[in-house]
Design an enzyme around this catalytic site. Structure first.
Site: not given
Length: 322
Positions: A179-181, A208
């Site tokens: 996952y990332c922003t 996120i």
């Protein structure tokens, strides 16, 4: 105050033949709408965050969605009281996210990990034989992350492939979630993982930010806040049971306040309370605290005597002047 402004976070992998020309035209378009923000343009697509009044961001989204280049583009939208950027920049770049894979580069439209909805992601995180890899930088992880996620020891995204290769045994024969922003880094990173031979790879669709807005999961299993690349610096994600995981750089106490080291040649981002910012002159090391261009000293107009008095409390001294 009423929240009349909107912050748009988006990306789209497509083909832009002339990134330089597109960037110049797009900057003029953004300025005509009084937007502020940062947009990157490459031959592989576009990646941006912009802020503006609702009617202006609505017009921007409408124009982008009407452009055949960006058919199906998705915007994540936050409400704010004011702009979260000072200026408007649109810059051409060789890559949207800097992995520098060269001949091993991945086209996310051809190869990427399975997209999981927030609900699917929450369920997948709890399954056995699953590892969760945070695809962001260490300072992003430190202020907030998914519970149990692995923290790669990296300062920049381009370091992640080498880190994975060095720690490959942790992930073999397991399902990998990453996952990332907002999702853009994982589109490419998850594809790279598959290219490296990891078969079962999935990513959090929309990142996120989308997870925190989902009305069902409400950010559950996220600890801390989410680092963002604008003047807000962090935003809340977990609306069920929020926690603080960030620790003050100087004393280790719970902290979610980021500052940049006052030494302009360092500029390291650290978590720091207001009290410790004043105590340590916003310098992350003794050398930064006595640097002749220390911005904290300049901003507070400290005389050499006042500067030394602060240092005395730390057992430090200004260097002798020749």
């Amino acid at each position: 105050m009423s929240k009349d402004y909107r912050v748009l976070l988006y990306y789209y992998y497509t083909t832009i033949e002339d990134p330089e020309g597109f960037a110049k035209e797009h900057l003029a378009f953004c300025k005509s709408l009084q937007l502020k923000g940062r947009v990157l343009v490459a031959k592989e697509g576009i990646n941006g965050t912009v802020s503006g009044l609702k009617e202006h961001t609505d017009a921007y989204m409408e124009a982008m969605k009407a452009n055949p280049l960006f058919e199906g583009i998705v915007f994540k939208v936050d409400e704010e009281e004011q702009h979260v950027f000072k200026k408007m920049h649109v810059r051409p770049r060789p890559e949207l996210v800097t992995l520098r894979l060269n001949e091993d580069d991945v086209n996310p439209n051809e190869l990427t990990g399975k997209h999981l909805s927030p609900k699917e992601w929450r369920e997948a995180m709890l399954a056995e034989d699953t590892v969760v890899i945070d695809a962001r930088n260490d300072y992003e992880y430190d202020v907030g992350h998914f519970r149990g996620a692995i923290r790669p020891d990296i300062k920049a995204f381009r370091e992640l492939p080498d880190w994975i290769r060095q720690n490959k045994e942790q992930f073999e024969n397991k399902r990998i979630l990453t996952y990332c922003t907002g999702g853009i880094r994982c589109e490419k990173f998850s594809g790279w993982l598959k290219k490296e031979g990891f078969e079962d790879v999935a990513q959090l669709d929309g990142g996120i930010v989308t997870y925190g807005k989902d009305p069902e999961v409400k950010g559950e299993l996220w600890d801390g806040k989410c680092y963002v690349f604008d003047e807000r610096l962090t935003v809340p994600i977990n609306h069920v049971a929020p926690t603080v995981v960030g620790k003050d750089y100087f004393d280790g106490k719970p902290c979610e306040r980021y500052v940049n080291c006052a030494n302009p040649e360092c500029n390291k981002q650290i978590l720091c309370s207001e009290e410790n910012e004043h105590k340590y002159l916003r310098g992350c090391t003794p050398e930064c605290r006595v640097h002749p261009r220390n911005l904290y000293v300049k901003e507070h107009q400290l005389s050499p005597e006042e500067h030394q008095a602060r240092l005395d409390a730390l057992g430090e001294k200004l260097p002798a002047r020749l």
